[in-house]
Design a protein around this motif. Structure first.
Motif: not given
Length: 328
Positions: A58-62
Motif C-alpha cells: 500500500c501507499t503511505p495513505a493505505g
C-alpha cells in the motif's frame, strides 16, 4: 463507485502514487508495467517498480497498489505473477493496452488484442498461478487496428477467471486522440457480469458523470486527468456523491511541486532531479496557467540547486501575495 489511478509508464511511480493518494479519493493504484520475457525476474525488479511491497502493498495513505505485468507468453507471465504474490502484491494486473510501438513489436501490450485466445490463455495461466484471494485484473483497449475483436477479448478474459477489466475507450490506432468512445464500453457491460472499469478522457467531475452514463460503469480509472488536476479524484468523488468540494488553489499545487521535487532529488542523480518536476508541470499547465509560466522559468535549468531556488522563490511569492492585506 471506485476510482482507480491508472498506470502510466515513466510518470506515475511510487513517489507520485504517494502524493496523489494522500490527497484522497483514490481506491487503488496500479504500477508501471514490469516487462516479462522468458525468465523469472528477481525480487529486486518488482521492488524497484513497486517499493510499496515492503509496506504491505500500500501507499503511505493505505491505498493498495497492484503490480502490473506485461508480456505475451502464458508460462513466464504466470511464474512472475506467482513471485509477485509471494512478495506481497495485493493484486496482479495484466497489460493488454499499451499502445507504444516498441512494446508492441516486442510481443506486449495492445498488439495481443489481435489474438483473443492468447489473451485468455495468459489470464488463465496467471489466475491458476496465484492464490484465489489475490485479484487478477486486466487492462485493455477497444482493439488494435479496429474494434472488431473487442467483445471477443472481453469474453476471453472473463472466461479465464479475471476479477475485473479496465477498458480504455480507444483502439491502439486511436492512440490518445479524443474522443474516448465510452458507449463502446457499454457493449461489454451488457455481455458479462464481470466488473468493468471505464477509462479515457475524464478531465473533470462532469466528464466522470458523462462517462458513467455512456459506459454504464460505476467504476472509473483516472490517468492524465489526475496529473493535470491532482485533486480530481477527490472532486469526482465529492461531486458524484452530491457534495462538491473546493478545487485546490495554485498555491497548494506549488507546495506539492516543491515537495515532489525534493523527494525526487533525494532519489535521483543530480542531473536527473529536475526532469520529473518539469514533466509534471507539462501536465499541470493544461489546467493551471501558472504552471506554464513556472515551466518557462525553469525549463533550461539542470542544476538541482537552481531548480530548488526557483521553486522556493515561486512559492514564497505566492505566499506573500496571499498574506498581503487587501486594499481598503
Amino acid at each position: 463507485m471506485r476510482l482507480i489511478l491508472a498506470p502510466m509508464e515513466g510518470v506515475i511511480d511510487a513517489t507520485m502514487r504517494a502524493l496523489l493518494t494522500d490527497l484522497g479519493g483514490i481506491d487503488r493504484c496500479v504500477t508501471e508495467f514490469v516487462r516479462v520475457s522468458q525468465q523469472l525476474l528477481p525480487p529486486r525488479v518488482f521492488r524497484r517498480l513497486c517499493p510499496e511491497l515492503d509496506s504491505g502493498g500500500c501507499t503511505p495513505a493505505g491505498v493498495p497498489v497492484y503490480v502490473q505485468l506485461l508480456g505475451g507468453q502464458p508460462s513466464p507471465m504466470a511464474d512472475n505473477a506467482a513471485r509477485c504474490a509471494e512478495l506481497g502484491a495485493p493484486g496482479i494486473d495484466l497489460n493488454f493496452g499499451c499502445p507504444a510501438k516498441t512494446v508492441n513489436k516486442s510481443d506486449g501490450g495492445a498488439i495481443l488484442l489481435q489474438e483473443p485466445e492468447r489473451v485468455g490463455s495468459i489470464v488463465a495461466a496467471v489466475r491458476r498461478a496465484v492464490p484465489a484471494v489475490i485479484p487478477v485484473t486486466a487492462k485493455i483497449r477497444l482493439g488494435f487496428e479496429d474494434r472488431s475483436q473487442f467483445l471477443d477479448n472481453v469474453l476471453a478474459i472473463a472466461a479465464a477467471g479475471a476479477s475485473e477489466i479496465a477498458i480504455h475507450a480507444r483502439t491502439r490506432r486511436d492512440g490518445y486522440q479524443p474522443p474516448a468512445w465510452w458507449d463502446e464500453i457499454a457493449r461489454a457491460v451488457a455481455q458479462t457480469s464481470l466488473p468493468i472499469v471505464a477509462n479515457g478522457e475524464i478531465w473533470s467531475p462532469e466528464d466522470a458523470r458523462r462517462c458513467q452514463l455512456a459506459s454504464q460503469c460505476q467504476d472509473l480509472m483516472l490517468g492524465r486527468g489526475a496529473l493535470r488536476r491532482p485533486d480530481l479524484p477527490r472532486l469526482v468523488r465529492a461531486s458524484l456523491g452530491g457534495a462538491p468540494a473546493e478545487p485546490m488553489a495554485w498555491i497548494d499545487i506549488a507546495a506539492l511541486l516543491q515537495h515532489f521535487f525534493h523527494s525526487k532529488r533525494a532519489q535521483c542523480e543530480p542531473r536527473h532531479a529536475a526532469g520529473p518536476v518539469k514533466q509534471w508541470l507539462g501536465y499541470l499547465r493544461h489546467y493551471y496557467p501558472e504552471a506554464g509560466l513556472l515551466f518557462a522559468g525553469i525549463k533550461r535549468l539542470i542544476d538541482p540547486v537552481a531548480v530548488s531556488a526557483a521553486l522556493d522563490a515561486h512559492l514564497a511569492t505566492l505566499q506573500a501575495g496571499r498574506d498581503r492585506p487587501a486594499a481598503a
